[in-house]
Design an enzyme around this catalytic site. Structure first.
Site, PDB file in Angstrom:
ATOM      1  N   HIS A  15       0.849  -1.189   0.000  1.00 49.07           N
ATOM      2  CA  HIS A  15       0.000   0.000   0.000  1.00 49.07           C
ATOM      3  C   HIS A  15       0.887   1.241   0.000  1.00 49.07           C
ATOM      4  CE1 HIS A  15       0.661   0.361   4.395  1.00 49.07           C
ATOM      5  NE2 HIS A  15       0.622  -0.955   4.357  1.00 49.07           N
ATOM      6  N   LEU A  16       0.303   2.413   0.060  1.00 48.88           N
ATOM      7  CA  LEU A  16       1.006   3.661  -0.202  1.00 48.88           C
ATOM      8  C   LEU A  16       2.235   3.888   0.676  1.00 48.88           C
ATOM      9  CD1 LEU A  16       1.144   6.142  -1.918  1.00 48.88           C
ATOM     10  CD2 LEU A  16      -0.454   7.261  -0.365  1.00 48.88           C
TER      11      LEU A  16
END
Length: 93
Positions: A15-16
């Site tokens: 994820h980010l």
């Protein structure tokens, strides 16, 4: 060109936050750095590129480095990934 395969082992996948850490460090190398998942290959120096790969829990990725500092890039980046990039989520295959 050098590469290594890793298996994602985190419920949220890539994820980010961990992607931004990986991309920020990848930019420091002159070599090209890519992540291959299935038949898709993305630029590991691009946050949007890695996000577009939609790497999920249990997916196998291949980290690929190609250029004059490829060995150093592969060692450092794979170690970062194996240590979790802020999350505990990678097991070396």
């Amino acid at each position: 060109m050098v590469s290594c395969k890793l298996i994602i082992d985190i419920p949220a996948g890539l994820h980010l936050r961990p992607i931004s850490i990986l991309c920020s460090r990848s930019i420091d190398f002159q070599s090209s750095v890519s992540i291959r998942i299935g038949d898709k290959t993305v630029n590991a120096k691009s946050v949007l590129g890695v996000l577009s790969a939609c790497v999920k829990n249990g997916d196998e990725i291949e980290l690929i480095c190609d250029g004059q500092d490829e060995e150093e890039a592969l060692e450092i980046l794979s170690d970062m990934i194996k240590s979790g990039l802020g999350d505990e989520f990678i097991k070396k295959q």
